[in-house]
Design a protein around this motif. Structure first.
Motif, PDB file in Angstrom:
ATOM      1  N   ASP A 178       0.850  -1.201   0.000  1.00  0.00           N
ATOM      2  CA  ASP A 178       0.000   0.000   0.000  1.00  0.00           C
ATOM      3  C   ASP A 178       0.886   1.252   0.000  1.00  0.00           C
ATOM      4  OD1 ASP A 178      -1.871   1.988   0.342  1.00  0.00           O
ATOM      5  OD2 ASP A 178      -2.984   0.947   1.919  1.00  0.00           O
ATOM      6  N   PRO A 179       1.370   1.667  -1.177  1.00  0.00           N
ATOM      7  CA  PRO A 179       2.283   2.812  -1.253  1.00  0.00           C
ATOM      8  C   PRO A 179       1.720   4.100  -0.658  1.00  0.00           C
ATOM      9  CG  PRO A 179       2.241   1.630  -3.331  1.00  0.00           C
ATOM     10  CD  PRO A 179       1.120   1.074  -2.495  1.00  0.00           C
ATOM     11  N   ARG A 180       0.420   4.337  -0.846  1.00  0.00           N
ATOM     12  CA  ARG A 180      -0.159   5.577  -0.304  1.00  0.00           C
ATOM     13  C   ARG A 180      -0.146   5.569   1.223  1.00  0.00           C
ATOM     14  NH1 ARG A 180      -4.836   8.037  -4.282  1.00  0.00           N
ATOM     15  NH2 ARG A 180      -3.732   7.638  -6.231  1.00  0.00           N
ATOM     16  N   ALA A 181      -0.428   4.417   1.806  1.00  0.00           N
ATOM     17  CA  ALA A 181      -0.361   4.301   3.266  1.00  0.00           C
ATOM     18  C   ALA A 181       1.085   4.441   3.744  1.00  0.00           C
ATOM     19  CB  ALA A 181      -0.942   2.966   3.715  1.00  0.00           C
ATOM     20  N   GLN A 182       2.024   3.921   2.963  1.00  0.00           N
ATOM     21  CA  GLN A 182       3.437   4.054   3.318  1.00  0.00           C
ATOM     22  C   GLN A 182       3.877   5.514   3.288  1.00  0.00           C
ATOM     23  OE1 GLN A 182       5.791   1.448   0.811  1.00  0.00           O
ATOM     24  NE2 GLN A 182       4.493  -0.312   1.279  1.00  0.00           N
ATOM     25  N   LEU A 183       3.407   6.262   2.276  1.00  0.00           N
ATOM     26  CA  LEU A 183       3.765   7.679   2.194  1.00  0.00           C
ATOM     27  C   LEU A 183       3.147   8.462   3.347  1.00  0.00           C
ATOM     28  CD1 LEU A 183       5.241   9.875   0.657  1.00  0.00           C
ATOM     29  CD2 LEU A 183       3.187  10.210  -0.746  1.00  0.00           C
ATOM     30  N   ALA A 184       1.903   8.147   3.680  1.00  0.00           N
ATOM     31  CA  ALA A 184       1.261   8.799   4.827  1.00  0.00           C
ATOM     32  C   ALA A 184       2.014   8.475   6.112  1.00  0.00           C
ATOM     33  CB  ALA A 184      -0.192   8.349   4.938  1.00  0.00           C
ATOM     34  N   GLN A 208      20.373   9.472  -1.332  1.00  0.00           N
ATOM     35  CA  GLN A 208      19.825   8.121  -1.153  1.00  0.00           C
ATOM     36  C   GLN A 208      18.424   8.189  -0.555  1.00  0.00           C
ATOM     37  OE1 GLN A 208      22.467   5.622   1.163  1.00  0.00           O
ATOM     38  NE2 GLN A 208      24.214   6.132  -0.126  1.00  0.00           N
ATOM     39  N   GLN A 209      18.263   9.027   0.470  1.00  0.00           N
ATOM     40  CA  GLN A 209      16.958   9.161   1.107  1.00  0.00           C
ATOM     41  C   GLN A 209      15.948   9.782   0.144  1.00  0.00           C
ATOM     42  OE1 GLN A 209      16.175   7.794   4.074  1.00  0.00           O
ATOM     43  NE2 GLN A 209      18.256   7.007   3.892  1.00  0.00           N
ATOM     44  N   HIS A 210      16.394  10.759  -0.625  1.00  0.00           N
ATOM     45  CA  HIS A 210      15.489  11.399  -1.578  1.00  0.00           C
ATOM     46  C   HIS A 210      15.072  10.421  -2.667  1.00  0.00           C
ATOM     47  CE1 HIS A 210      14.164  13.953  -4.924  1.00  0.00           C
ATOM     48  NE2 HIS A 210      13.713  14.746  -3.962  1.00  0.00           N
ATOM     49  N   SER A 211      16.003   9.593  -3.092  1.00  0.00           N
ATOM     50  CA  SER A 211      15.687   8.595  -4.117  1.00  0.00           C
ATOM     51  C   SER A 211      14.637   7.608  -3.617  1.00  0.00           C
ATOM     52  CB  SER A 211      16.965   7.856  -4.526  1.00  0.00           C
ATOM     53  OG  SER A 211      16.694   6.861  -5.485  1.00  0.00           O
ATOM     54  N   ARG A 212      14.763   7.200  -2.344  1.00  0.00           N
ATOM     55  CA  ARG A 212      13.763   6.292  -1.756  1.00  0.00           C
ATOM     56  C   ARG A 212      12.386   6.954  -1.724  1.00  0.00           C
ATOM     57  NH1 ARG A 212      16.148   2.114   1.509  1.00  0.00           N
ATOM     58  NH2 ARG A 212      14.027   1.403   1.903  1.00  0.00           N
ATOM     59  N   LEU A 213      12.373   8.228  -1.345  1.00  0.00           N
ATOM     60  CA  LEU A 213      11.111   8.957  -1.275  1.00  0.00           C
ATOM     61  C   LEU A 213      10.501   9.126  -2.666  1.00  0.00           C
ATOM     62  CD1 LEU A 213       9.017  10.491   0.384  1.00  0.00           C
ATOM     63  CD2 LEU A 213      10.458  12.532   0.186  1.00  0.00           C
ATOM     64  N   ALA A 214      11.332   9.434  -3.662  1.00  0.00           N
ATOM     65  CA  ALA A 214      10.831   9.593  -5.033  1.00  0.00           C
ATOM     66  C   ALA A 214      10.266   8.279  -5.562  1.00  0.00           C
ATOM     67  CB  ALA A 214      11.954  10.103  -5.940  1.00  0.00           C
ATOM     68  N   ASP A 215      10.939   7.177  -5.258  1.00  0.00           N
ATOM     69  CA  ASP A 215      10.431   5.860  -5.671  1.00  0.00           C
ATOM     70  C   ASP A 215       9.058   5.597  -5.056  1.00  0.00           C
ATOM     71  OD1 ASP A 215      12.677   5.324  -7.178  1.00  0.00           O
ATOM     72  OD2 ASP A 215      13.656   4.088  -5.652  1.00  0.00           O
ATOM     73  N   LEU A 253       6.642  15.982  -6.298  1.00  0.00           N
ATOM     74  CA  LEU A 253       6.070  15.727  -4.973  1.00  0.00           C
ATOM     75  C   LEU A 253       7.169  15.356  -3.984  1.00  0.00           C
ATOM     76  CD1 LEU A 253       3.805  15.321  -2.942  1.00  0.00           C
ATOM     77  CD2 LEU A 253       3.437  13.021  -3.896  1.00  0.00           C
ATOM     78  N   ALA A 254       8.097  14.501  -4.408  1.00  0.00           N
ATOM     79  CA  ALA A 254       9.205  14.116  -3.532  1.00  0.00           C
ATOM     80  C   ALA A 254      10.055  15.331  -3.175  1.00  0.00           C
ATOM     81  CB  ALA A 254      10.060  13.044  -4.205  1.00  0.00           C
ATOM     82  N   ASP A 255      10.329  16.188  -4.164  1.00  0.00           N
ATOM     83  CA  ASP A 255      11.087  17.414  -3.889  1.00  0.00           C
ATOM     84  C   ASP A 255      10.346  18.289  -2.883  1.00  0.00           C
ATOM     85  OD1 ASP A 255      13.039  16.656  -5.684  1.00  0.00           O
ATOM     86  OD2 ASP A 255      12.333  17.946  -7.306  1.00  0.00           O
ATOM     87  N   THR A 256       9.035  18.413  -3.082  1.00  0.00           N
ATOM     88  CA  THR A 256       8.216  19.264  -2.214  1.00  0.00           C
ATOM     89  C   THR A 256       8.215  18.755  -0.779  1.00  0.00           C
ATOM     90  OG1 THR A 256       6.774  19.854  -4.073  1.00  0.00           O
ATOM     91  CG2 THR A 256       5.906  20.218  -1.853  1.00  0.00           C
ATOM     92  N   LEU A 257       8.002  17.451  -0.593  1.00  0.00           N
ATOM     93  CA  LEU A 257       7.988  16.875   0.751  1.00  0.00           C
ATOM     94  C   LEU A 257       9.358  16.993   1.413  1.00  0.00           C
ATOM     95  CD1 LEU A 257       5.836  13.662   0.113  1.00  0.00           C
ATOM     96  CD2 LEU A 257       5.103  15.814   1.167  1.00  0.00           C
ATOM     97  N   SER A 258      10.425  16.808   0.619  1.00  0.00           N
ATOM     98  CA  SER A 258      11.780  16.942   1.166  1.00  0.00           C
ATOM     99  C   SER A 258      12.039  18.356   1.653  1.00  0.00           C
ATOM    100  CB  SER A 258      12.819  16.568   0.100  1.00  0.00           C
ATOM    101  OG  SER A 258      12.757  15.208  -0.235  1.00  0.00           O
ATOM    102  N   MET A 259      11.635  19.343   0.834  1.00  0.00           N
ATOM    103  CA  MET A 259      11.861  20.731   1.227  1.00  0.00           C
ATOM    104  C   MET A 259      10.994  21.138   2.414  1.00  0.00           C
ATOM    105  SD  MET A 259      12.632  22.803  -2.337  1.00  0.00           S
ATOM    106  CE  MET A 259      11.254  22.162  -3.286  1.00  0.00           C
ATOM    107  N   PRO A 278       5.385  12.671  -9.489  1.00  0.00           N
ATOM    108  CA  PRO A 278       6.019  12.105  -8.295  1.00  0.00           C
ATOM    109  C   PRO A 278       7.366  12.719  -7.934  1.00  0.00           C
ATOM    110  CG  PRO A 278       6.064  10.542 -10.122  1.00  0.00           C
ATOM    111  CD  PRO A 278       5.156  11.650 -10.526  1.00  0.00           C
ATOM    112  N   GLU A 279       8.157  13.080  -8.960  1.00  0.00           N
ATOM    113  CA  GLU A 279       9.462  13.677  -8.660  1.00  0.00           C
ATOM    114  C   GLU A 279       9.305  15.025  -7.970  1.00  0.00           C
ATOM    115  OE1 GLU A 279       8.793  12.120 -11.522  1.00  0.00           O
ATOM    116  OE2 GLU A 279      10.162  10.417 -11.263  1.00  0.00           O
TER     117      GLU A 279
END
Length: 203
Positions: free
Chosen positions: A88-94, A137-144, A157-163, A154-155
């Motif tokens: 469940d990727p969405r649950a994992q992101l949450a 490495q952490q950003h790559s995991r988040l982008a995946d 979104l990952a940048d946004t969440l990281s910032m 998604p890329e």
């Protein structure tokens, strides 16, 4: 109640190199890399400077190893996300957002890697390559993970969440936990909604 002697005995069972690294992590976190010397690290690790330099050629080498050590808990965090929310990727992101929010409220010193990057301003310091590699490495995991959720971009979104995370960490250090950092979870949810993941993802 444990005696100081029994605590010392317990410490001695840990290999000297491991004691030095874990002790350095804590002292760098509390006092800054420039604020603590190798003598103090060796003493706190129940060893001596000669042993420290036998394992690490310089303080810079120890700094690099300490930064790698401090990031090891992140690998377990990623595995926990997958174990607790299988398939469940969405649950994992949450869950990632909630875990980062919990860290924000509980970590008094901020991110070890980000703090080191700010403190070690001189160009060419070996720690910068370590910090960049670990952060990417952490950003790559988040982008995946963002890609697997079906987010519209998604890329980005990952940048946004990281910032948002990095900004929240700095904001907490600058203005306290009642400042903008307290809205980290809401800001992440707004970003996830904007990228098509639906409202209520973090509820």
């Amino acid at each position: 109640m444990k005696s100081v002697k029994s605590d010392r005995s317990s410490e001695q069972k840990i290999p000297p190199r491991d004691r030095i690294v874990s002790t350095a992590c804590q002292l760098f976190r509390e006092h800054g890399i420039r604020g603590i010397g190798v003598d103090a690290i060796a003493e706190a690790a129940a060893t001596n400077k000669m042993t420290l330099y036998r394992h690490f050629g310089s303080k810079d080498d120890l700094v690099c190893e300490a930064l790698k050590h401090s990031s090891q808990t992140l690998e377990k965090a990623w595995k926990d996300l997958e174990t607790d929310n299988p398939g469940d990727p969405r649950a994992q992101l949450a869950a990632w957002v909630k875990a980062r929010a919990q860290c924000l409220s509980s970590e008094p010193y901020g991110c070890d890697l980000a703090n080191a990057a700010v403190e070690l301003k001189e160009q060419g310091h070996p720690a910068h390559a370590v910090i960049e590699s670990l952060k990417m490495q952490q950003h790559s995991r988040l982008a995946d993970l963002c890609r697997s959720t079906g987010a519209s971009d998604p890329e980005l979104l990952a940048d946004t969440l990281s910032m948002l995370l990095e900004g929240a960490r700095v904001s907490k250090l600058a203005t306290g936990k009642e400042g903008p950092s307290m809205r980290f979870t809401r800001a992440c949810e707004a970003a996830m909604v904007a990228f098509g993941l639906g409202a209520g993802a973090l509820s």
